[in-house]
Design a protein around this motif. Structure first.
Motif, PDB file in Angstrom:
ATOM      1  N   GLY A 227       0.786  -1.223   0.000  1.00 19.65           N
ATOM      2  CA  GLY A 227       0.000   0.000   0.000  1.00 19.65           C
ATOM      3  C   GLY A 227       0.820   1.276   0.000  1.00 19.65           C
ATOM      4  O   GLY A 227       0.307   2.344  -0.306  1.00 19.65           O
ATOM      5  N   ILE A 228       2.111   1.172   0.342  1.00 19.09           N
ATOM      6  CA  ILE A 228       2.987   2.352   0.363  1.00 19.09           C
ATOM      7  C   ILE A 228       3.874   2.371  -0.882  1.00 19.09           C
ATOM      8  O   ILE A 228       4.045   3.398  -1.531  1.00 19.09           O
ATOM      9  CB  ILE A 228       3.845   2.360   1.647  1.00 19.09           C
ATOM     10  N   ASN A 229       4.458   1.194  -1.191  1.00 16.77           N
ATOM     11  CA  ASN A 229       5.178   0.988  -2.453  1.00 16.77           C
ATOM     12  C   ASN A 229       6.415   1.870  -2.623  1.00 16.77           C
ATOM     13  O   ASN A 229       6.773   2.243  -3.736  1.00 16.77           O
ATOM     14  CB  ASN A 229       4.239   1.203  -3.651  1.00 16.77           C
ATOM     15  N   SER A 230       7.080   2.191  -1.536  1.00 14.47           N
ATOM     16  CA  SER A 230       8.271   3.037  -1.605  1.00 14.47           C
ATOM     17  C   SER A 230       9.531   2.241  -1.941  1.00 14.47           C
ATOM     18  O   SER A 230      10.531   2.806  -2.375  1.00 14.47           O
ATOM     19  CB  SER A 230       8.473   3.765  -0.278  1.00 14.47           C
ATOM     20  N   HIS A 231       9.505   0.920  -1.726  1.00 16.60           N
ATOM     21  CA  HIS A 231      10.663   0.067  -1.959  1.00 16.60           C
ATOM     22  C   HIS A 231      10.274  -1.102  -2.883  1.00 16.60           C
ATOM     23  O   HIS A 231       9.121  -1.233  -3.280  1.00 16.60           O
ATOM     24  CB  HIS A 231      11.207  -0.483  -0.634  1.00 16.60           C
ATOM     25  N   ARG A 232      11.259  -1.934  -3.173  1.00 14.10           N
ATOM     26  CA  ARG A 232      11.017  -3.092  -4.024  1.00 14.10           C
ATOM     27  C   ARG A 232      11.432  -4.367  -3.283  1.00 14.10           C
ATOM     28  O   ARG A 232      12.519  -4.442  -2.694  1.00 14.10           O
ATOM     29  CB  ARG A 232      11.825  -2.988  -5.325  1.00 14.10           C
ATOM     30  N   LEU A 233      10.554  -5.353  -3.325  1.00 16.28           N
ATOM     31  CA  LEU A 233      10.844  -6.660  -2.745  1.00 16.28           C
ATOM     32  C   LEU A 233      11.403  -7.551  -3.842  1.00 16.28           C
ATOM     33  O   LEU A 233      10.744  -7.763  -4.876  1.00 16.28           O
ATOM     34  CB  LEU A 233       9.560  -7.270  -2.163  1.00 16.28           C
ATOM     35  N   LEU A 234      12.616  -8.064  -3.631  1.00 21.14           N
ATOM     36  CA  LEU A 234      13.286  -8.901  -4.630  1.00 21.14           C
ATOM     37  C   LEU A 234      13.408 -10.326  -4.104  1.00 21.14           C
ATOM     38  O   LEU A 234      13.972 -10.555  -3.031  1.00 21.14           O
ATOM     39  CB  LEU A 234      14.678  -8.352  -4.948  1.00 21.14           C
ATOM     40  N   ILE A 235      12.893 -11.270  -4.867  1.00 24.90           N
ATOM     41  CA  ILE A 235      12.989 -12.697  -4.531  1.00 24.90           C
ATOM     42  C   ILE A 235      13.963 -13.326  -5.517  1.00 24.90           C
ATOM     43  O   ILE A 235      13.623 -13.562  -6.681  1.00 24.90           O
ATOM     44  CB  ILE A 235      11.613 -13.389  -4.623  1.00 24.90           C
ATOM     45  N   HIS A 236      15.191 -13.596  -5.068  1.00 24.61           N
ATOM     46  CA  HIS A 236      16.230 -14.138  -5.944  1.00 24.61           C
ATOM     47  C   HIS A 236      16.206 -15.667  -5.911  1.00 24.61           C
ATOM     48  O   HIS A 236      16.150 -16.266  -4.835  1.00 24.61           O
ATOM     49  CB  HIS A 236      17.612 -13.655  -5.502  1.00 24.61           C
ATOM     50  N   ALA A 237      16.296 -16.279  -7.082  1.00 26.97           N
ATOM     51  CA  ALA A 237      16.265 -17.749  -7.158  1.00 26.97           C
ATOM     52  C   ALA A 237      17.279 -18.254  -8.184  1.00 26.97           C
ATOM     53  O   ALA A 237      17.523 -17.607  -9.209  1.00 26.97           O
ATOM     54  CB  ALA A 237      14.875 -18.230  -7.524  1.00 26.97           C
ATOM     55  N   LEU A 238      17.852 -19.412  -7.889  1.00 27.22           N
ATOM     56  CA  LEU A 238      18.797 -20.068  -8.787  1.00 27.22           C
ATOM     57  C   LEU A 238      18.157 -21.305  -9.410  1.00 27.22           C
ATOM     58  O   LEU A 238      17.340 -21.989  -8.778  1.00 27.22           O
ATOM     59  CB  LEU A 238      20.054 -20.490  -8.017  1.00 27.22           C
ATOM     60  N   ARG A 239      18.568 -21.613 -10.618  1.00 28.18           N
ATOM     61  CA  ARG A 239      18.051 -22.796 -11.326  1.00 28.18           C
ATOM     62  C   ARG A 239      18.401 -24.040 -10.532  1.00 28.18           C
ATOM     63  O   ARG A 239      19.515 -24.196 -10.021  1.00 28.18           O
ATOM     64  CB  ARG A 239      18.671 -22.853 -12.721  1.00 28.18           C
ATOM     65  N   THR A 240      17.434 -24.931 -10.405  1.00 25.92           N
ATOM     66  CA  THR A 240      17.633 -26.180  -9.704  1.00 25.92           C
ATOM     67  C   THR A 240      17.089 -27.323 -10.555  1.00 25.92           C
ATOM     68  O   THR A 240      16.394 -27.091 -11.552  1.00 25.92           O
ATOM     69  CB  THR A 240      16.939 -26.151  -8.324  1.00 25.92           C
ATOM     70  N   GLU A 241      17.389 -28.531 -10.158  1.00 29.20           N
ATOM     71  CA  GLU A 241      16.915 -29.686 -10.919  1.00 29.20           C
ATOM     72  C   GLU A 241      15.396 -29.778 -10.843  1.00 29.20           C
ATOM     73  O   GLU A 241      14.802 -29.615  -9.779  1.00 29.20           O
ATOM     74  CB  GLU A 241      17.532 -30.965 -10.360  1.00 29.20           C
TER      75      GLU A 241
END
Length: 308
Positions: A227-241
């Protein structure tokens, strides 16, 4: 005179009851607008993905291989030529890029694949670019990042809104934890990615979404705090089997829509209100008919007595 007065009263009561019922239904619809609009959006997304899957099913393997090679070549050029990254939610109008728009655009709809996140019951189409038109209906691929076909030295960035009144999209992305797995479905293949890091950054901080040599990565991005949206949430993921058994166990349920509706408190409250209103109406109708029946019986008895 009395008969005419009684008829007018009945007509007046019917109008009042009708207006009450109409206003009640309008109130229910307004109260449930977010639920109804989100449901419509989910149905639309399902139609989009059905059309995408139908298009893929009609393509020969040679065509799929050519599309993949084109996307991989695009990614190699991107990794070797440097990246121009920007905030996906900047609101700036995107310039037309025929080369980018044409890669992985099998049905000329802008859909390049789908992202499936079992943890939050999400299955959404991935579109080219991050325009408002795209982000209002699905997940956008950030131009300047790798196309989500996998491979060494690739980093694809997928973006989605939170808290839209018309669509759920990435609203629950903050529930994702390290170790969770999500999937990208593209060109009849399924790529698995495991979350290894989660961070909150300012919109202009784009360093962690750049390509890293030798790594196959995807980052999911949305706005935060809610609701404020002042920042960014980053979900980092690596390729897996990709494990078929694990994917089947976690797979987004086919009854997603009904499961989602069951979780909507406003919808359940409204549904209960409608049921109670209907039961009350039926009860009044039955009671009214019984009263009329009893009154009729009394009138008939009186008439028989008079005859006697």
């Amino acid at each position: 005179m009395k008969v005419r007065w009684a008829a007018r009263k009945r007509m007046k009561n019917k109008i009042i009851y009708g207006m009450t019922a109409f206003l009640f239904l309008v109130g229910i619809l307004i109260f449930n607008y977010p639920v109804i609009s989100t449901l419509y959006n989910q149905l639309h997304q399902g139609t989009v993905m059905s059309n995408y899957d139908e298009t893929l099913s009609q393509m020969k393997q040679a065509q799929l291989d050519a599309l993949r090679e084109e996307a991989e070549q695009y990614n190699r050029n991107l990794a070797g030529g440097g990246q121009e990254m920007q905030d996906a939610f900047s609101g700036e109008t995107e310039e037309e890029d025929l080369e980018y728009d044409g890669v992985l655009d099998m049905e000329e709809s802008g859909v390049m694949g789908a992202v499936e996140i079992p943890k939050i019951n999400v299955y959404l189409p991935i579109y080219h670019g991050t325009s408002q038109d795209v982000l209002n209906v699905g997940v956008g691929h950030l131009k300047g990042s790798s196309l989500p076909v996998g491979g060494e030295s690739t980093h694809s960035v997928l973006t989605g809104h939170r808290g839209l009144p018309t669509a759920e999209l990435f609203t629950n992305l903050d529930q994702i934890e390290k170790g969770d797995v999500f999937y990208v479905h593209i060109l009849k293949e399924t790529l698995a990615y495991r979350v290894y890091d989660i961070e909150t950054v300012l919109p202009e901080e784009v360093g962690s979404i750049r390509i890293e040599e030798g790594r196959d990565m995807i980052t999911l991005v949305t706005c935060t705090p809610y609701g404020i949206n002042s920042h960014r949430l980053l979900i980092h993921a690596l390729r897996t089997e990709y494990r078929q058994a694990e994917a089947n166990q976690e797979k987004v349920r086919k009854e997603t829509l009904w499961h989602w509706l069951w979780q909507q408190k406003t919808f359940l409250a409204s549904f209960l209100a409608v049921v109670l209103a209907l039961l009350y109406g039926v009860f009044r109708l039955i009671k009214k008919r019984l009263c009329r029946k009893r009154k009729g019986e009394r009138v008939r008895k009186q008439q028989r007595r008079r005859k006697e």
